[in-house]
Write a protein that holds these residues in place. Structure first.
Motif, PDB file in Angstrom:
ATOM      1  N   LEU A   1      29.345  33.304  72.599  1.00 25.64           N
ATOM      2  CA  LEU A   1      28.751  31.984  72.834  1.00 25.64           C
ATOM      3  C   LEU A   1      28.367  31.806  74.294  1.00 25.64           C
ATOM      4  O   LEU A   1      27.283  31.301  74.607  1.00 25.64           O
ATOM      5  N   ARG A   2      29.241  32.229  75.190  1.00 25.56           N
ATOM      6  CA  ARG A   2      28.953  32.101  76.625  1.00 25.56           C
ATOM      7  C   ARG A   2      27.757  32.960  77.033  1.00 25.56           C
ATOM      8  O   ARG A   2      26.971  32.570  77.889  1.00 25.56           O
ATOM      9  N   GLN A   3      27.614  34.106  76.411  1.00 25.61           N
ATOM     10  CA  GLN A   3      26.493  34.983  76.725  1.00 25.61           C
ATOM     11  C   GLN A   3      25.186  34.440  76.136  1.00 25.61           C
ATOM     12  O   GLN A   3      24.140  34.491  76.776  1.00 25.61           O
ATOM     13  N   LEU A   4      25.248  33.911  74.913  1.00 27.90           N
ATOM     14  CA  LEU A   4      24.054  33.391  74.256  1.00 27.90           C
ATOM     15  C   LEU A   4      23.583  32.060  74.824  1.00 27.90           C
ATOM     16  O   LEU A   4      22.395  31.742  74.778  1.00 27.90           O
ATOM     17  N   TYR A   5      24.513  31.253  75.332  1.00 24.29           N
ATOM     18  CA  TYR A   5      24.199  29.922  75.845  1.00 24.29           C
ATOM     19  C   TYR A   5      24.701  29.784  77.282  1.00 24.29           C
ATOM     20  O   TYR A   5      25.631  29.016  77.556  1.00 24.29           O
ATOM     21  N   PRO A   6      24.093  30.500  78.226  1.00 27.74           N
ATOM     22  CA  PRO A   6      24.601  30.502  79.605  1.00 27.74           C
ATOM     23  C   PRO A   6      24.504  29.153  80.312  1.00 27.74           C
ATOM     24  O   PRO A   6      25.237  28.904  81.261  1.00 27.74           O
ATOM     25  N   ASP A   7      23.635  28.272  79.852  1.00 29.80           N
ATOM     26  CA  ASP A   7      23.474  26.964  80.489  1.00 29.80           C
ATOM     27  C   ASP A   7      24.418  25.914  79.925  1.00 29.80           C
ATOM     28  O   ASP A   7      24.376  24.755  80.340  1.00 29.80           O
ATOM     29  N   VAL A   8      25.247  26.307  78.962  1.00 31.68           N
ATOM     30  CA  VAL A   8      26.177  25.385  78.317  1.00 31.68           C
ATOM     31  C   VAL A   8      27.601  25.769  78.711  1.00 31.68           C
ATOM     32  O   VAL A   8      27.961  26.944  78.684  1.00 31.68           O
ATOM     33  N   GLU A   9      28.394  24.784  79.072  1.00 35.95           N
ATOM     34  CA  GLU A   9      29.806  25.041  79.369  1.00 35.95           C
ATOM     35  C   GLU A   9      30.570  25.123  78.051  1.00 35.95           C
ATOM     36  O   GLU A   9      30.599  24.160  77.283  1.00 35.95           O
ATOM     37  N   ILE A  10      31.145  26.271  77.779  1.00 36.40           N
ATOM     38  CA  ILE A  10      31.953  26.464  76.574  1.00 36.40           C
ATOM     39  C   ILE A  10      33.409  26.252  76.955  1.00 36.40           C
ATOM     40  O   ILE A  10      33.986  27.028  77.716  1.00 36.40           O
ATOM     41  N   ILE A  11      33.991  25.191  76.453  1.00 36.71           N
ATOM     42  CA  ILE A  11      35.401  24.885  76.702  1.00 36.71           C
ATOM     43  C   ILE A  11      36.191  25.502  75.551  1.00 36.71           C
ATOM     44  O   ILE A  11      35.986  25.138  74.393  1.00 36.71           O
ATOM     45  N   ALA A  12      37.047  26.442  75.854  1.00 39.10           N
ATOM     46  CA  ALA A  12      37.775  27.169  74.809  1.00 39.10           C
ATOM     47  C   ALA A  12      39.237  27.327  75.197  1.00 39.10           C
ATOM     48  O   ALA A  12      39.661  28.386  75.652  1.00 39.10           O
ATOM     49  N   PRO A  13      40.015  26.277  75.009  1.00 36.90           N
ATOM     50  CA  PRO A  13      41.426  26.353  75.408  1.00 36.90           C
ATOM     51  C   PRO A  13      42.256  27.169  74.424  1.00 36.90           C
ATOM     52  O   PRO A  13      41.876  27.335  73.258  1.00 36.90           O
TER      53      PRO A  13
ATOM     54  N   GLU B   1      36.900  14.236  73.788  1.00 35.92           N
ATOM     55  CA  GLU B   1      36.261  13.061  74.383  1.00 35.92           C
ATOM     56  C   GLU B   1      35.344  13.439  75.538  1.00 35.92           C
ATOM     57  O   GLU B   1      34.386  12.734  75.826  1.00 35.92           O
ATOM     58  N   GLU B   2      35.602  14.573  76.182  1.00 36.74           N
ATOM     59  CA  GLU B   2      34.788  15.031  77.303  1.00 36.74           C
ATOM     60  C   GLU B   2      33.618  15.919  76.865  1.00 36.74           C
ATOM     61  O   GLU B   2      32.674  16.115  77.614  1.00 36.74           O
ATOM     62  N   ALA B   3      33.691  16.470  75.652  1.00 32.74           N
ATOM     63  CA  ALA B   3      32.680  17.417  75.181  1.00 32.74           C
ATOM     64  C   ALA B   3      31.520  16.698  74.515  1.00 32.74           C
ATOM     65  O   ALA B   3      31.672  15.606  73.960  1.00 32.74           O
ATOM     66  N   ASP B   4      30.346  17.326  74.555  1.00 35.13           N
ATOM     67  CA  ASP B   4      29.175  16.797  73.863  1.00 35.13           C
ATOM     68  C   ASP B   4      29.175  17.197  72.393  1.00 35.13           C
ATOM     69  O   ASP B   4      28.582  16.529  71.558  1.00 35.13           O
ATOM     70  N   LEU B   5      29.825  18.309  72.088  1.00 33.93           N
ATOM     71  CA  LEU B   5      29.882  18.837  70.726  1.00 33.93           C
ATOM     72  C   LEU B   5      31.179  19.604  70.567  1.00 33.93           C
ATOM     73  O   LEU B   5      31.603  20.306  71.486  1.00 33.93           O
TER      74      LEU B   5
END
Length: 83
Positions: A22-34, A52-56
Protein backbone atom coordinates in the motif's frame (compact mmCIF):
# COMPACT_ATOMS: atom_id res chain seq x y z
CA UNK A 1 -7.48 11.69 0.90
CA UNK A 2 -4.31 11.90 2.93
CA UNK A 3 -4.52 9.29 5.69
CA UNK A 4 -5.62 5.65 5.63
CA UNK A 5 -5.87 3.58 8.79
CA UNK A 6 -5.06 -0.04 7.91
CA UNK A 7 -6.25 -2.75 10.30
CA UNK A 8 -4.19 -5.91 9.87
CA UNK A 9 -5.51 -9.42 10.36
CA UNK A 10 -5.29 -11.50 13.50
CA UNK A 11 -1.73 -12.54 14.45
CA UNK A 12 -0.26 -10.16 11.88
CA UNK A 13 1.53 -6.84 12.28
CA UNK A 14 1.40 -3.27 11.13
CA UNK A 15 4.49 -3.91 9.03
CA UNK A 16 3.20 -6.79 6.93
CA UNK A 17 3.49 -7.22 3.17
CA UNK A 18 0.14 -5.59 2.49
CA UNK A 19 1.16 -2.42 4.32
CA UNK A 20 4.42 -2.28 2.39
CA UNK A 21 2.52 -2.72 -0.90
CA UNK A 22 0.00 0.00 0.00
CA UNK A 23 2.79 2.42 0.87
CA UNK A 24 4.53 1.70 -2.42
CA UNK A 25 1.34 1.97 -4.51
CA UNK A 26 0.09 5.13 -2.78
CA UNK A 27 3.20 7.17 -1.90
CA UNK A 28 1.23 10.40 -1.43
CA UNK A 29 -1.04 8.82 1.19
CA UNK A 30 -0.04 8.30 4.82
CA UNK A 31 -0.74 4.67 5.69
CA UNK A 32 -1.28 4.35 9.44
CA UNK A 33 -0.71 0.71 10.37
CA UNK A 34 -0.36 0.17 14.10
CA UNK A 35 0.36 -3.13 15.77
CA UNK A 36 -3.05 -3.89 17.24
CA UNK A 37 -3.07 -5.26 20.80
CA UNK A 38 -4.66 -8.69 21.23
CA UNK A 39 -6.75 -7.56 24.21
CA UNK A 40 -9.93 -5.76 23.08
CA UNK A 41 -9.84 -3.47 26.13
CA UNK A 42 -6.50 -2.13 24.87
CA UNK A 43 -7.23 -2.26 21.14
CA UNK A 44 -10.60 -0.52 20.96
CA UNK A 45 -9.70 2.84 22.54
CA UNK A 46 -6.50 3.03 20.50
CA UNK A 47 -8.27 2.19 17.22
CA UNK A 48 -11.12 4.59 17.92
CA UNK A 49 -8.67 7.46 18.42
CA UNK A 50 -6.73 6.58 15.27
CA UNK A 51 -9.93 6.20 13.21
CA UNK A 52 -11.00 9.72 14.19
CA UNK A 53 -7.77 11.07 12.68
CA UNK A 54 -7.90 9.00 9.47
CA UNK A 55 -9.74 9.89 6.27
CA UNK A 56 -10.45 6.22 5.54
CA UNK A 57 -10.21 3.01 7.54
CA UNK A 58 -9.68 -0.31 5.77
CA UNK A 59 -9.08 -3.83 6.99
CA UNK A 60 -7.00 -6.65 5.58
CA UNK A 61 -10.28 -8.18 4.36
CA UNK A 62 -11.24 -5.06 2.41
CA UNK A 63 -7.78 -4.73 0.88
CA UNK A 64 -7.84 -8.36 -0.23
CA UNK A 65 -11.37 -8.22 -1.65
CA UNK A 66 -10.90 -4.92 -3.51
CA UNK A 67 -7.36 -5.43 -4.76
CA UNK A 68 -6.09 -2.25 -3.07
CA UNK A 69 -2.57 -3.58 -2.70
CA UNK A 70 -2.21 -4.33 -6.40
CA UNK A 71 -2.86 -8.04 -6.06
CA UNK A 72 -5.61 -9.95 -7.81
CA UNK A 73 -9.12 -8.79 -7.12
CA UNK A 74 -11.07 -11.40 -5.22
CA UNK A 75 -14.47 -12.66 -6.31
CA UNK A 76 -16.54 -10.07 -4.42
CA UNK A 77 -15.08 -7.03 -6.18
CA UNK A 78 -15.47 -6.16 -9.85
CA UNK A 79 -12.30 -4.08 -10.15
CA UNK A 80 -9.62 -2.51 -7.93
CA UNK A 81 -10.67 0.52 -5.95
CA UNK A 82 -8.99 3.71 -7.11
CA UNK A 83 -8.01 6.21 -4.45
Amino acid sequence: MNRILFLHGFASSGNNGTVKALRQLYPDVEIIAPDIPVEPAEALPMLKALAEEADLTVSQYVVDKCGLAGGPVRKTAAKPLAL
